[in-house]
Design an enzyme around this catalytic site. Sequence first.
Site, PDB file in Angstrom:
ATOM      1  CB  ILE A  10      -0.944   0.008   1.221  1.00 24.03           C
ATOM      2  CG1 ILE A  10      -1.896  -1.184   1.157  1.00 24.03           C
ATOM      3  CG2 ILE A  10      -1.730   1.318   1.283  1.00 24.03           C
ATOM      4  CD1 ILE A  10      -2.783  -1.323   2.374  1.00 24.03           C
ATOM      5  N   GLY A  11       1.861   1.292   0.853  1.00 22.74           N
ATOM      6  CA  GLY A  11       2.696   2.485   0.945  1.00 22.74           C
ATOM      7  C   GLY A  11       3.767   2.314   1.993  1.00 22.74           C
ATOM      8  N   GLY A  13       5.584   4.435   5.414  1.00 22.00           N
ATOM      9  CA  GLY A  13       5.560   5.547   6.343  1.00 22.00           C
ATOM     10  C   GLY A  13       6.918   5.777   6.959  1.00 22.00           C
ATOM     11  CG  HIS A  15       8.746   4.982  12.726  1.00 22.02           C
ATOM     12  ND1 HIS A  15      10.054   5.032  13.142  1.00 22.02           N
ATOM     13  CD2 HIS A  15       8.179   6.153  13.084  1.00 22.02           C
ATOM     14  CE1 HIS A  15      10.267   6.190  13.748  1.00 22.02           C
ATOM     15  NE2 HIS A  15       9.149   6.884  13.717  1.00 22.02           N
ATOM     16  CG  ASP A 127       0.775  14.206  10.752  1.00 23.39           C
ATOM     17  OD1 ASP A 127       0.768  15.295  10.124  1.00 23.39           O
ATOM     18  OD2 ASP A 127       1.354  13.189  10.319  1.00 23.39           O
TER      19      ASP A 127
END
EC number: 2.7.11.22
Length: 346
Positions: A10-11, A13, A15, A127
Amino acid sequence: MDQYCILGRIGEGAHGIVFKAKHVETGEIVALKKVALRRLEDGIPNQALREIKALQEMEDNQYVVQLKAVFPHSAGFVLAFEFMLSDLAEVVRHAQRPLAQAQVKSYLQMLLKGVSFCHANNIVHRDLKPANLLISASGQLKIADFGLARVFSPDGSRLYTHQVATRWYRAPELLYGARQYDQGVDLWAVGCIMGELLNGSPLFPGKNDIEQLCYVLRILGTPNPQVWPELTELPDYNKISFKEQAPVPLEEVLPDASPQALDLLGQFLLYPPRQRIAASKALLHQYFFTAPLPAHPSELPIPQRLGVPAPKAHPGPPRIHDFYVDRPLEESLLNPELIRPFILEG
């Protein structure tokens, strides 16, 4: 990890990498965030711990992404979340024109319900941005990525870092270096997100913190102690000075928005954090009870996250209808030399 079959990526980040996966026994589709430990002696990253703690402290809520499991894996661990098909950033990015009023109301209403729930549990997200607002296959919006979330101190005695929140959604007090703040930083971000939904592009797309402040003051006017009494107490208040500038009416910035939308937006985008409208109170605003009413989630656009070409980079300061924010940065400053170290060449 043996109980899951990886279906795709999916992606990635700060971490770890996020995968789409299927539980072998139940067939449930989940999102797995793999968090690697660079060195065992370093322990679990603080952001990962905050995300786990924040989600575990909040009971299940339909507007907050659900953490289903946490388990060790190799030299790290894995967070298993409910799978969400897309996010609000994709929705805005793939919209052919600004979203319909009923759609904006629906997304904003779901966001406010999630934020209200977090704040009622003394959690400040820190965030909030479209990319962290996930969209399910049924159109449901849920707040995700609690890596910067903290339990806030109601008496304001606790110190926090000001280097939180993605710049375009970062509250003015953070840009001025505030170390003591509360849920007001989330409410400013909600206002920025609302403005982006109404406009079809970010209201304050700064490339650095100084430019970010310039975008804000060009619409809200130059802050001063009369409208923001706590301004002079902020750590970076005396580090840079801006030319005196009057605020621009929001109807000139967003001429297609309804009066009710502009009234609510104006209550989020206020300099004094404690004057910003609370999420629970915003849900009762007339904006949500005047035609057109918020659309049902099933009527909302849901772009696929996987298999979609990578979006082009944001071109920079946009023209917002008939109101220009792309004037030279130096025009907003008393001493342009102060920003030379922050300007990227080319």
